[in-house]
Design a protein around this motif. Structure first.
Motif: not given
Length: 299
Positions: A198-204
């Protein structure tokens, strides 16, 4: 009458202000652009043409090829080795930086654990310490471990990137919806799964920004590899430029000989040393802009 006069004064003041700003910007642009233009044109000239011709007159492709061959023939292809070393150190440090900085920023922003606040304060303090001040203690530590002279003596210190941790912390603190993370936990995700799915894909965007800054810092680092690497075979290109400079008769008259290089060749080496950073910037600027604005508003 008064209103008209005020309008004219206001318009005059606005015009004058824009003119002053334009002049100042033009001066700054010329201050930075002129040396770059001269440097690029210098690579296309012979040593004689660089001195006797107009500084901003274009050279010839034949002279550029000659300078290229002279550069990569220097010390039996040492420049190729230096560029490869720079790529190894920069990419190696980049990978470790991302593996360490992104989870660290996430943990500081979105999880609660003992000494969390202390770690955040220490991160900010380390950001304020000049890198050169840390080279000596890092050298003593790595010397104790027997790593001096190895690629790890450069990669590991450059992987310690507190600025990346802080950038990630700011992003996760302001731009990730907490309700989204809570929903993932309710659905049965572990904390690692919440981060990875969840968090990592949004933090691209912020990942790209940290990667860019890490790569630029590692590629341009001079003092650390200069201290850690006793052999020129391990030099990155930034340190290797000092060997080229010492072999240029214009700067070191005693270097005249078969292994000497001329000023246009040195200029070409300088351009090559900054070219990878420029290429990375051009291909990643869309992500960099997104990363720069990430965290500017709270979701």
């Amino acid at each position: 009458m008064t209103t008209a006069t005020t309008g004219r004064q206001s318009g005059l003041g606005g015009w004058s202000g824009r003119t002053i700003v334009g002049v100042v910007l033009a001066i700054f642009v010329l201050f930075f652009v002129i040396p770059i233009v001269w440097l690029l044109l210098a690579t296309t000239k012979s040593a004689r043409d660089l001195i006797v011709r107009n500084p901003f007159a274009p050279g010839a492709l034949g002279d550029l090829r000659t300078n290229w061959h002279q550069l990569f023939a220097f010390q039996d292809g040492a420049v190729t080795t230096w560029v490869a070393n720079s790529a190894l150190y920069s990419v190696g440090a980049l990978v470790i930086t991302l593996i360490a900085s992104i989870p660290a920023g996430y943990a500081l922003a979105l999880t609660q654990f003992r000494f969390r606040r202390l770690l955040l304060i220490l991160t900010l303090i380390v950001m304020l310490i000049p890198n050169t001040a840390l080279v000596l203690p890092i050298f003593l530590e790595l010397n104790t471990l027997g790593l001096i002279g190895s690629p790890l003596s450069v990669i590991l210190p450059m992987s310690f990137f507190p600025f990346g941790v802080y950038l990630t912390y700011i992003y996760f603190s302001t731009s990730i919806p907490r309700d989204l993370l809570s929903a993932a936990r309710i659905d049965g995700c572990s904390e690692f799964q919440v981060f990875a799915r969840v968090a990592l894909p949004l933090a691209a965007p912020i990942v790209a920004l940290v990667a860019f800054f890490s790569f630029v810092q590692s590629w341009n680092n001079f003092f650390l590899p200069f201290v850690m690497l006793p052999s020129s075979d391990g030099y990155p290109i930034q340190v290797g430029l000092t060997s080229l400079l010492a072999s240029t008769p214009a700067f070191n008259p005693s270097s005249a000989g078969t292994q000497s290089v001329q000023l246009p060749t040195l200029a070409l080496a300088t351009v090559i040393s900054v070219l990878p950073v420029l290429i990375v910037f051009l291909f990643s600027q869309r992500f960099l802009v997104a990363g720069m604005t990430a965290g500017g508003t709270k979701e």
